[in-house]
Design an enzyme around this catalytic site. Structure first.
Site, PDB file in Angstrom:
ATOM      1  N   LYS A  95       0.815  -1.212   0.000  1.00  0.00           N
ATOM      2  CA  LYS A  95       0.000   0.000   0.000  1.00  0.00           C
ATOM      3  C   LYS A  95       0.851   1.267   0.000  1.00  0.00           C
ATOM      4  CE  LYS A  95      -4.316  -1.628   2.007  1.00  0.00           C
ATOM      5  NZ  LYS A  95      -5.291  -1.465   3.098  1.00  0.00           N
ATOM      6  N   LYS A 119      -5.141 -10.070  -7.084  1.00  0.00           N
ATOM      7  CA  LYS A 119      -6.306 -10.136  -6.201  1.00  0.00           C
ATOM      8  C   LYS A 119      -7.414  -9.178  -6.676  1.00  0.00           C
ATOM      9  CE  LYS A 119      -5.988  -8.108  -2.175  1.00  0.00           C
ATOM     10  NZ  LYS A 119      -5.621  -7.704  -0.818  1.00  0.00           N
ATOM     11  N   LYS A 124     -10.686  -3.432  -4.153  1.00  0.00           N
ATOM     12  CA  LYS A 124     -11.502  -2.220  -4.180  1.00  0.00           C
ATOM     13  C   LYS A 124     -10.819  -1.106  -4.953  1.00  0.00           C
ATOM     14  CE  LYS A 124     -13.602  -2.839   0.392  1.00  0.00           C
ATOM     15  NZ  LYS A 124     -13.472  -2.562   1.826  1.00  0.00           N
TER      16      LYS A 124
HETATM   17  P1  AMP Z   1     -11.103  -5.017   3.308  1.00  0.00           P
HETATM   18  O1  AMP Z   1     -12.018  -4.571   2.246  1.00  0.00           O
HETATM   19  O2  AMP Z   1      -9.669  -4.875   2.944  1.00  0.00           O
HETATM   20  O3  AMP Z   1     -11.441  -4.436   4.640  1.00  0.00           O
HETATM   21  O4  AMP Z   1     -11.352  -6.574   3.441  1.00  0.00           O
HETATM   22  C1  AMP Z   1     -12.484  -7.124   4.094  1.00  0.00           C
HETATM   23  C2  AMP Z   1     -12.420  -8.629   4.097  1.00  0.00           C
HETATM   24  O5  AMP Z   1     -12.502  -9.129   2.759  1.00  0.00           O
HETATM   25  C3  AMP Z   1     -11.115  -9.196   4.673  1.00  0.00           C
HETATM   26  O6  AMP Z   1     -11.403 -10.352   5.444  1.00  0.00           O
HETATM   27  C4  AMP Z   1     -10.325  -9.573   3.456  1.00  0.00           C
HETATM   28  O7  AMP Z   1      -9.413 -10.616   3.692  1.00  0.00           O
HETATM   29  C5  AMP Z   1     -11.418 -10.013   2.502  1.00  0.00           C
HETATM   30  N1  AMP Z   1     -11.011  -9.850   1.087  1.00  0.00           N
HETATM   31  C6  AMP Z   1     -10.654  -8.699   0.472  1.00  0.00           C
HETATM   32  N2  AMP Z   1     -10.344  -8.922  -0.825  1.00  0.00           N
HETATM   33  C7  AMP Z   1     -10.516 -10.256  -1.030  1.00  0.00           C
HETATM   34  C8  AMP Z   1     -10.369 -11.116  -2.165  1.00  0.00           C
HETATM   35  N3  AMP Z   1      -9.976 -10.646  -3.353  1.00  0.00           N
HETATM   36  N4  AMP Z   1     -10.616 -12.439  -2.000  1.00  0.00           N
HETATM   37  C9  AMP Z   1     -11.019 -12.936  -0.797  1.00  0.00           C
HETATM   38  N5  AMP Z   1     -11.184 -12.180   0.309  1.00  0.00           N
HETATM   39  C10 AMP Z   1     -10.936 -10.852   0.202  1.00  0.00           C
END
Ligand code: AMP
Ligand code: TRP
Length: 350
Positions: free
Chosen positions: A118, A211, A214
């Site tokens: 990041k 991956k 967002k």
């Molecule tokens: P975040 O949006 O970074 O707060 O992520 C929220 C949850 O979604 C966390 O448990 C991440 O590990 C999961 N997550 C985010 N991106 C992915 C992805 N591409 N595949 C699987 N899990 C994800």
């Protein structure tokens, strides 16, 4: 101390909730409600760790906080039986994070790959908060003495750090912890990651080695929870594939990241294993499989999108859910903080 099993997890309100968040995290949040007491947190303090140009400013933060809350509820999280709230309403997160800042070592944080990703090349210009992000995350979990943490694969390293922090706190303050009546010296549990299901790492629809995220500029790389049926269909039809037909065995997916990803998504949405998907579609062309994938995706996501829309149209109701959840979270958090302050030696009113 004997710890009751408790689940905690968090999602950042940074916009564009996508299929990766849903399958990697939220689906498991929903399932765990049947077996555990669960706390699901919209981590707004984590959301501001990158530049304001990234998180979008105050109005956007508030909007995204309500949207993640709506996604939780629309997906089947019950905010009455369990706890749903936003992090900044419970002061203990920041307070415990400070104590943990003095437990965690710089060397540990220097190994965190997410910070490196990041922060990018201009590390000098990253916020101190971004560097400290995993310490706040440990505080989130341990403030509730949570024992199990459902997350996607990308959070594994942060969970290991949380365990290291819990263990070092227990060691550093061992005598004081025992002095305060916890005979086994275990003040915090070592939280276990729950990284389960066929889609713990959902990949970009445009590149099976990246991956789904967002922040990826191309919206075609992901399926957003708020996408309508036509958008979902278009994105899946355009998704990158290779020219071979689908294999009949899982082994045949090993060198084919895009195929593996789409099969994993189908399996997770349909609630079956990858092998079962291949039994049905193996040997066939991608176009047929993609049509079926479009159907299952729309069938699962459309009702969620509709319910999210309904919920965010009534921000007062969503805010009330967050206030109510925060009040209940605070009761648990305050108890941990009082005990933690005693253990550290901070004087407080009795
Ligand atoms: P975040 O949006 O970074 O707060 O992520 C929220 C949850 O979604 C966390 O448990 C991440 O590990 C999961 N997550 C985010 N991106 C992915 C992805 N591409 N595949 C699987 N899990 C994800
Ligand atoms: N870091 C997590 C993510 O980006 C979000 C998060 C913050 C979290 N605090 C947490 C996840 C505590 C689990 C437990 O996905």
């Amino acid at each position: 101390m004997a710890f009751v099993e408790r689940v905690f997890s968090g999602v950042q309100p940074t916009g564009n909730l996508h299929l990766g968040n849903y399958l990697g995290a939220i689906v498991n949040f929903v399932k765990l409600q049947e077996t555990h007491n669960c706390i699901y947190c919209v981590v707004d303090m984590h959301a501001i760790t990158q530049g304001v140009d990234v998180w979008g400013g105050p109005a956007e933060l508030a909007r995204n906080t309500r949207e993640v809350t709506a996604a939780f509820i629309a997906s089947g999280i019950d905010p009455k039986k369990h706890i749903v709230f936003n992090q900044s309403q419970v002061a203990g997160h920041a307070e415990l994070a400070w104590i943990f800042n003095c437990v965690a070592r710089i060397g540990w944080l220097n190994r965190m790959t997410q910070f490196k990703e990041k922060a990018g090349k201009d590390r000098e210009n990253a916020s101190v908060g971004l560097y400290d992000y995993p310490v706040l995350m440990a505080a989130d979990i341990l403030l509730y003495r949570a024992t199990h943490v459902p997350v996607g694969e990308d959070q594994k390293q942060h969970l290991e750090l949380s365990r290291d922090i819990a263990q070092k706190f227990n060691n550093d303050f061992g005598d004081s912890i025992r002095g305060h009546g916890i005979a086994d010296g275990l003040f915090f549990p070592l939280p276990e990651p729950l990284i389960t299901g066929p889609a713990t790492r959902v990949m970009s629809l445009r590149d099976g080695t990246k991956k789904m995220s967002k922040s990826e500029p191309s919206d075609n790389s992901r399926i957003n929870l708020t996408d309508d049926a036509d958008t979902i269909a278009q994105k899946i039809r355009k998704a990158k594939t290779d020219p071979e037909p689908l294999p009949s065995e899982e082994k045949g997916l090993e060198t084919r990241p895009e195929a593996d990803n789409l099969v994993g998504i189908y399996a997770a949405l349909a609630g079956i294993g990858k092998q079962e998907v291949l039994k049905e579609f193996g040997g066939g062309q991608f176009s047929n499989f993609k049509n079926a994938l479009v159907d299952v995706c729309i069938a699962k996501l459309s009702p969620i999108a509709a319910e999210m829309k309904r919920l965010v149209a009534d921000p007062g109701h969503v805010d009330q859910i967050l206030v109510d959840g925060a009040n209940r979270a605070r009761t648990i958090a305050d108890e941990t903080m009082r005990a933690a302050k005693d253990v550290v030696g901070f004087i407080r009113q009795r």
